[in-house]
Design a protein around this motif. Structure first.
Motif, PDB file in Angstrom:
ATOM      1  N   LEU A   1       7.147  -1.972   9.195  1.00  0.00           N
ATOM      2  CA  LEU A   1       8.212  -2.199   8.217  1.00  0.00           C
ATOM      3  C   LEU A   1       7.655  -2.944   6.991  1.00  0.00           C
ATOM      4  CD1 LEU A   1      11.245  -1.480   8.416  1.00  0.00           C
ATOM      5  CD2 LEU A   1      11.673  -3.906   8.706  1.00  0.00           C
ATOM      6  N   ASN A   2       6.795  -3.935   7.260  1.00  0.00           N
ATOM      7  CA  ASN A   2       6.214  -4.716   6.164  1.00  0.00           C
ATOM      8  C   ASN A   2       5.296  -3.865   5.290  1.00  0.00           C
ATOM      9  OD1 ASN A   2       7.593  -6.993   6.910  1.00  0.00           O
ATOM     10  ND2 ASN A   2       5.930  -7.820   8.154  1.00  0.00           N
ATOM     11  N   ILE A   3       4.642  -2.887   5.903  1.00  0.00           N
ATOM     12  CA  ILE A   3       3.791  -1.989   5.111  1.00  0.00           C
ATOM     13  C   ILE A   3       4.667  -1.112   4.211  1.00  0.00           C
ATOM     14  CG2 ILE A   3       2.258   0.028   5.281  1.00  0.00           C
ATOM     15  CD1 ILE A   3       0.948  -1.393   7.708  1.00  0.00           C
ATOM     16  N   ILE A   4       5.802  -0.650   4.739  1.00  0.00           N
ATOM     17  CA  ILE A   4       6.720   0.148   3.910  1.00  0.00           C
ATOM     18  C   ILE A   4       7.241  -0.717   2.757  1.00  0.00           C
ATOM     19  CG2 ILE A   4       8.893   1.458   3.865  1.00  0.00           C
ATOM     20  CD1 ILE A   4       8.495   1.892   6.920  1.00  0.00           C
ATOM     21  N   ALA A   5       7.530  -1.988   3.068  1.00  0.00           N
ATOM     22  CA  ALA A   5       8.091  -2.893   2.056  1.00  0.00           C
ATOM     23  C   ALA A   5       7.052  -3.362   1.041  1.00  0.00           C
ATOM     24  CB  ALA A   5       8.714  -4.108   2.747  1.00  0.00           C
ATOM     25  N   GLY A   6       5.774  -3.278   1.423  1.00  0.00           N
ATOM     26  CA  GLY A   6       4.735  -3.793   0.535  1.00  0.00           C
ATOM     27  C   GLY A   6       4.395  -5.251   0.795  1.00  0.00           C
ATOM     28  N   LEU A   7       4.884  -5.779   1.919  1.00  0.00           N
ATOM     29  CA  LEU A   7       4.592  -7.172   2.276  1.00  0.00           C
ATOM     30  C   LEU A   7       3.304  -7.275   3.090  1.00  0.00           C
ATOM     31  CD1 LEU A   7       8.235  -8.191   3.265  1.00  0.00           C
ATOM     32  CD2 LEU A   7       7.088  -8.512   1.056  1.00  0.00           C
ATOM     33  N   ALA A   8       2.812  -6.139   3.584  1.00  0.00           N
ATOM     34  CA  ALA A   8       1.521  -6.089   4.266  1.00  0.00           C
ATOM     35  C   ALA A   8       0.794  -4.848   3.760  1.00  0.00           C
ATOM     36  CB  ALA A   8       1.709  -6.011   5.782  1.00  0.00           C
ATOM     37  N   GLU A   9      -0.536  -4.910   3.802  1.00  0.00           N
ATOM     38  CA  GLU A   9      -1.323  -3.802   3.286  1.00  0.00           C
ATOM     39  C   GLU A   9      -1.769  -2.902   4.439  1.00  0.00           C
ATOM     40  OE1 GLU A   9      -5.249  -3.679   0.596  1.00  0.00           O
ATOM     41  OE2 GLU A   9      -4.002  -5.482   0.314  1.00  0.00           O
ATOM     42  N   ALA A  10      -1.674  -1.591   4.255  1.00  0.00           N
ATOM     43  CA  ALA A  10      -2.141  -0.667   5.297  1.00  0.00           C
ATOM     44  C   ALA A  10      -3.665  -0.613   5.264  1.00  0.00           C
ATOM     45  CB  ALA A  10      -1.562   0.717   5.058  1.00  0.00           C
ATOM     46  N   SER A  11      -4.273  -0.349   6.438  1.00  0.00           N
ATOM     47  CA  SER A  11      -5.726  -0.147   6.476  1.00  0.00           C
ATOM     48  C   SER A  11      -6.074   1.321   6.258  1.00  0.00           C
ATOM     49  CB  SER A  11      -6.291  -0.612   7.822  1.00  0.00           C
ATOM     50  OG  SER A  11      -5.813  -1.892   8.150  1.00  0.00           O
ATOM     51  N   GLY A  12      -5.070   2.197   6.336  1.00  0.00           N
ATOM     52  CA  GLY A  12      -5.302   3.623   6.093  1.00  0.00           C
ATOM     53  C   GLY A  12      -3.966   4.343   6.081  1.00  0.00           C
ATOM     54  N   GLY A  13      -3.955   5.545   5.487  1.00  0.00           N
ATOM     55  CA  GLY A  13      -2.723   6.334   5.460  1.00  0.00           C
ATOM     56  C   GLY A  13      -1.958   6.144   4.168  1.00  0.00           C
ATOM     57  N   ASP A  14      -0.752   6.705   4.142  1.00  0.00           N
ATOM     58  CA  ASP A  14       0.030   6.665   2.902  1.00  0.00           C
ATOM     59  C   ASP A  14       1.513   6.466   3.218  1.00  0.00           C
ATOM     60  OD1 ASP A  14       0.543   6.726   0.211  1.00  0.00           O
ATOM     61  OD2 ASP A  14       0.279   8.896  -0.026  1.00  0.00           O
ATOM     62  N   VAL A  15       2.218   5.839   2.267  1.00  0.00           N
ATOM     63  CA  VAL A  15       3.675   5.717   2.335  1.00  0.00           C
ATOM     64  C   VAL A  15       4.226   6.284   1.036  1.00  0.00           C
ATOM     65  CG1 VAL A  15       5.654   4.153   2.414  1.00  0.00           C
ATOM     66  CG2 VAL A  15       3.612   3.628   3.756  1.00  0.00           C
ATOM     67  N   ARG A  16       5.155   7.251   1.147  1.00  0.00           N
ATOM     68  CA  ARG A  16       5.781   7.805  -0.050  1.00  0.00           C
ATOM     69  C   ARG A  16       7.286   7.589   0.007  1.00  0.00           C
ATOM     70  NH1 ARG A  16       1.586  11.390   0.990  1.00  0.00           N
ATOM     71  NH2 ARG A  16       2.872  12.616   2.410  1.00  0.00           N
ATOM     72  N   ILE A  17       7.824   7.070  -1.073  1.00  0.00           N
ATOM     73  CA  ILE A  17       9.273   6.900  -1.185  1.00  0.00           C
ATOM     74  C   ILE A  17       9.748   7.861  -2.266  1.00  0.00           C
ATOM     75  CG2 ILE A  17      11.136   5.303  -1.832  1.00  0.00           C
ATOM     76  CD1 ILE A  17       9.397   3.038  -0.633  1.00  0.00           C
ATOM     77  N   ALA A  18      10.676   8.738  -1.899  1.00  0.00           N
ATOM     78  CA  ALA A  18      11.154   9.789  -2.792  1.00  0.00           C
ATOM     79  C   ALA A  18       9.972  10.527  -3.452  1.00  0.00           C
ATOM     80  CB  ALA A  18      12.097   9.210  -3.850  1.00  0.00           C
ATOM     81  N   GLY A  19       8.972  10.816  -2.654  1.00  0.00           N
ATOM     82  CA  GLY A  19       7.860  11.634  -3.123  1.00  0.00           C
ATOM     83  C   GLY A  19       6.725  10.885  -3.806  1.00  0.00           C
ATOM     84  N   ARG A  20       6.929   9.601  -4.091  1.00  0.00           N
ATOM     85  CA  ARG A  20       5.932   8.845  -4.842  1.00  0.00           C
ATOM     86  C   ARG A  20       5.172   7.908  -3.904  1.00  0.00           C
ATOM     87  NH1 ARG A  20       6.715   3.614  -8.588  1.00  0.00           N
ATOM     88  NH2 ARG A  20       8.236   3.124  -6.981  1.00  0.00           N
TER      89      ARG A  20
END
Ligand SMILES: Nc1ncnc2c1ncn2[C@@H]1O[C@H](COP(=O)(O)OP(=O)(O)OP(=O)(O)O)[C@@H](O)[C@H]1O
Ligand SMILES: [Mg+2]
Length: 358
Positions: free
Chosen positions: A46-65
């Motif tokens: 959840l924190n990675i989606i929110a931007g409160l934690a950084e992912a070590s790999g992969g991607d999160v897109r909100i409305a395509g971005r």
């Protein structure tokens, strides 16, 4: 276009891999519940989606971005935490409107939005109070209001009800469901409470050790658990799981070795295969006089009336079994009782892999 796409998200802390490749794609208006026991990685995701934690790999897109690298406040999300994190010195009005104030939304527009949100949450008469003058449930409403007022693409909730007592938690759960039905917002909601997951979700992601064990509708997850873990995690009292082996006659339970007929749909099992046999407590009923197709002999040990149902605990071939029966059922403790069940409620898992069979 998906409202939210989570693609192969990984997270490592030092040598420890906390998220091991998470893939989820959410349509607009979905209510996704991340369900799992403590430490499985729900908040991290959840924190990675929110931007409160950084992912070590992969991607999160909100409305395509893609939003990795985008500041939390520019991601078009709003988050509600377990600790409501309200500003103690600000009124309810300013707590709800704070995000709009920061974004320099004109005061008239802001006031209108705050009042609308407060009315929706039925706290419009509390706008001039400070958080210290509110009950836990009212504070939780303010925290939700603060997220709601901003009309973001995606709402993120991290165990928002876990600080409330049982009765209030149920009320707020219903309230959240009503809000979701009314507003059609896209929600990702973290909880370890399977009832919350079952009642709120349009889809549940059951997480375990940094992986998704099963992703599906509540009905899917409940009726067709993909693994023994999911079968045991969702449902209360949990599914009965009996150890046994496939024989020529059917499923022989370990212990005294009574045999349960093997439903025809389990074509892939082989004689000699070790299995876990699953039956939900509410799928059991007292066997009638007629020839019942599937049945299980249980020695009754304890009978507990909860009000709406009678919870019966006993042993089948020495293995523990629980049944939920209608409250007025008459049963003798110490007696052996035959329980019947329909063959389509029987679950089988391979004892080794713990994966569902059939
Ligand atoms: N900053 C950190 N450094 C090292 N390990 C961390 C850090 N944050 C979390 N972890 C570990 O990552 C794992 C997942 O933590 P996370 O907070 O996502 O769990 P959770 O599923 O939300 O659990 P809970 O239900 O208890 O809140 C845990 O084993 C935790 O100890
Ligand atoms: Mg957590």
């Amino acid at each position: 276009m998906s409202a939210l796409e989570i693609e192969n998200i990984r997270k490592t802390y030092g040598a420890i891999e906390t998220l091991k490749g998470i893939d989820i794609s959410l349509d607009s208006g979905e209510f996704l519940v991340l369900l799992g026991s403590s430490g499985c990685g729900k908040s991290t995701l959840l924190n990675i989606i929110a931007g409160l934690a950084e992912a070590s790999g992969g991607d999160v897109r909100i409305a395509g971005r893609s939003v990795l690298g985008v500041h939390p406040k520019d991601r078009d999300i709003a988050m509600v935490f377990q600790s409501y994190a309200l500003y103690p010195n600000l009124s309810v009005r300013r707590n709800i409107g704070f995000g709009l104030e920061m974004r320099k939304v004109p005061v008239v527009e802001r006031e209108k939005a705050v009042l609308e949100t407060a009315t929706l949450l039925q706290i419009e008469n509390l706008l001039d109070r400070k958080p210290g003058q509110l009950s836990g449930g009212q504070r939780q409403r303010v925290a939700i209001g603060r997220a709601l007022v901003r009309k973001p693409q995606v709402f993120l909730f991290d165990e928002p009800l876990s600080n409330l007592d049982a009765k209030l938690r149920m009320e707020m759960r219903t309230e959240l469901k009503r809000l979701h039905q009314m507003l059609g917002t896209t929600i990702v909601y973290v909880t370890h409470d399977q009832i919350e997951a079952m009642t709120l979700a349009t889809r549940i992601a059951v997480m375990r050790n940094g992986r998704i064990e099963q992703l599906g509708t509540p009905e899917d997850v409940y009726d067709h658990p993909a693994t023994l873990y999911v079968a045991g995690f969702v449902g209360s009292p949990p599914m009965n799981v009996l150890n046994g082996v496939v024989t020529g006659e059917g499923l022989r339970l370990d212990g005294s070795g009574q045999v349960v007929a093997l439903p025809a749909r389990f074509k892939a099992v082989t004689v000699g295969q070790r299995v876990k046999i699953g039956v939900r407590p509410e799928a059991l009923r007292l066997a009638g006089d007629g020839a019942e197709q599937k049945s299980l002999d249980v020695e009754i040990e304890v009978v507990e009336l909860t009000g709406p149902e009678l919870v019966v605990t006993g042993r089948a071939s020495g293995q523990r079994v629980t049944a939920c029966l209608p409250p007025r059922t008459k049963l003798a403790v110490g007696a052996t009782q035959a329980f019947a069940f329909d063959e389509d409620v029987l679950h089988l898992f391979d004892a080794e892999t713990e994966l569902a069979l059939g």
